[in-house]
Every structure is written in structure tokens, then in C-alpha cells.
Design an enzyme around this catalytic site. Structure first.
Site, PDB file in Angstrom:
ATOM      1  N   CYS A 106       0.821  -1.210   0.000  1.00 53.65           N
ATOM      2  CA  CYS A 106       0.000   0.000   0.000  1.00 53.65           C
ATOM      3  C   CYS A 106       0.857   1.263   0.000  1.00 53.65           C
ATOM      4  O   CYS A 106       1.568   1.521  -0.949  1.00 53.65           O
ATOM      5  CB  CYS A 106      -0.973  -0.059   1.179  1.00 53.65           C
ATOM      6  SG  CYS A 106      -2.423   0.981   1.008  1.00 53.65           S
ATOM      7  N   HIS A 107       0.819   2.054   1.074  1.00 56.31           N
ATOM      8  CA  HIS A 107       1.604   3.285   1.174  1.00 56.31           C
ATOM      9  C   HIS A 107       3.016   3.042   1.717  1.00 56.31           C
ATOM     10  O   HIS A 107       3.831   3.956   1.762  1.00 56.31           O
ATOM     11  CB  HIS A 107       0.886   4.306   2.071  1.00 56.31           C
ATOM     12  CG  HIS A 107      -0.323   4.908   1.432  1.00 56.31           C
ATOM     13  ND1 HIS A 107      -1.523   4.248   1.355  1.00 56.31           N
ATOM     14  CD2 HIS A 107      -0.514   6.109   0.835  1.00 56.31           C
ATOM     15  CE1 HIS A 107      -2.411   5.017   0.750  1.00 56.31           C
ATOM     16  NE2 HIS A 107      -1.833   6.147   0.413  1.00 56.31           N
TER      17      HIS A 107
END
Length: 183
Positions: A106-107
Site C-alpha cells: 500500500c503506502h
């Protein structure tokens, strides 16, 4: 093999911590929660506070030498805090220098960018990071999971919680290969 899970003291996406944690245990390895502060980590379900998890070790006192691999869970706030913590960035970079695999979802690749680990590498992430990855010299792809074996060390990246099954399968496979090769 001991596997480090690095998080900030709050903001980690809970499912991106718990599903990979269980995958590590199911593979016969031992997960350890490394965080920027002692005590507990506050996880989130997107923007809603979820469960807390006990910290095993503070990153300032941890060494990549003690672990076989690293998992970087996402959540927006988690990697944003990690990339501003010099001890966390150094910890991540040490895994790469040692040739140990790093899995990020994800991030979480924001921390890889900050550690200088994406130049010349191909990875995936939450789509909003594509410009950051490209600006740091990496190639961004929109895939469930991407394994990049270019030096220094293997990166296993994934986009989002919907990709967790593929992510966990890919990183447990890469961690097993690293263990078998002595890395």
C-alpha cells in the site's frame, strides 16, 4: 527465522499488519513488532481506530542483523511517520544493504523511497505513490504484487488490502528462498 514488522506508533492499517503476521506464522517463522515507540501500536481500519498491538522492540534499539526479512505494512499515516524517523529509515536501509528481502504494501513504499531503495527498481503500491516512486528513479506498475530482485536485495510490493492473499504468498516464498540461501 525472525521477521521484523516495522510500524510507527499509530496509523498502521490493521489488516495489512495482521494478515501478513499470520502468513509469517503459518510459514513457520517468528514475527516481531518493531515500532518507533515502546508500548503499543494503534492500528486503524482505514480512518477508524481499531486494535492495539504490543511492541516487541523499539527501532532505535533494533538491528537488521537479528532478522531474516522485513515487512512494512501500510496505512497512510504509518509510512508517512516512518519516513521522517531517521532510525526507521536506517533500519530499512540496513536490510537492503545486507541483501535481505523487504515486503511493503500500500503506502509503505514511501519508506523505501526515503531509504533510497527504489532507483532502478520496479515496484507497485497504492496508486497515489506512483509519482513519488518515479521521481525517486523507480518504475511503478499497477499489479497485485511485484517481486523485484535487482540489487540491493529483493523487494516484494503490493497495492492494497484486496491484494493481501497474493502479497502474502509472494513474500513468504521469497523469505523462504532467502532463508535457504543463507541471507
Amino acid at each position: 527465522m525472525l521477521i521484523a514488522f516495522l510500524t510507527a506508533h499509530e496509523g498502521v492499517e490493521q489488516v495489512e499488519l495482521t494478515d501478513p503476521w499470520q502468513a509469517v506464522k503459518d510459514a513457520g517463522d517468528e514475527p516481531r513488532l518493531i515500532a518507533t515507540r515502546p508500548g503499543t501500536v494503534q492500528a486503524f481500519d482505514h480512518l477508524t481506530a481499531a486494535d492495539t498491538f504490543p511492541v516487541d522492540q523499539v527501532v532505535a534499539e533494533a538491528s537488521a542483523d537479528d532478522f531474516g526479512a522485513l515487512v512494512l505494512p501500510g496505512g497512510v499515516a504509518n509510512p508517512d511517520a516512518l519516513r521522517t524517523d531517521p532510525d526507521a529509515v536506517a533500519f530499512v536501509a540496513a536490510f537492503a544493504r545486507a541483501g535481505k528481502p523487504i515486503a511493503a504494501i500500500c503506502h509503505a513504499p514511501w519508506t523505501l523511497v526515503e531509504a533510497g531503495l527504489v532507483r532502478g527498481r520496479t515496484l507497485t503500491s497504492w496508486p497515489s505513490l506512483r509519482t513519488d516512486i518515479r521521481n525517486a528513479g523507480g518504475t511503478w506498475v499497477d499489479e497485485q504484487v511485484r517481486v523485484c530482485t535487482a540489487a540491493p536485495g529483493t523487494l516484494i510490493t503490493s497495492r492494497k488490502p484486496d491484494d493481501l492473499k497474493a502479497f502474502c504468498a509472494a513474500f513468504t516464498d521469497e523469505f523462504a528462498k532467502a532463508a535457504a540461501s543463507g541471507h
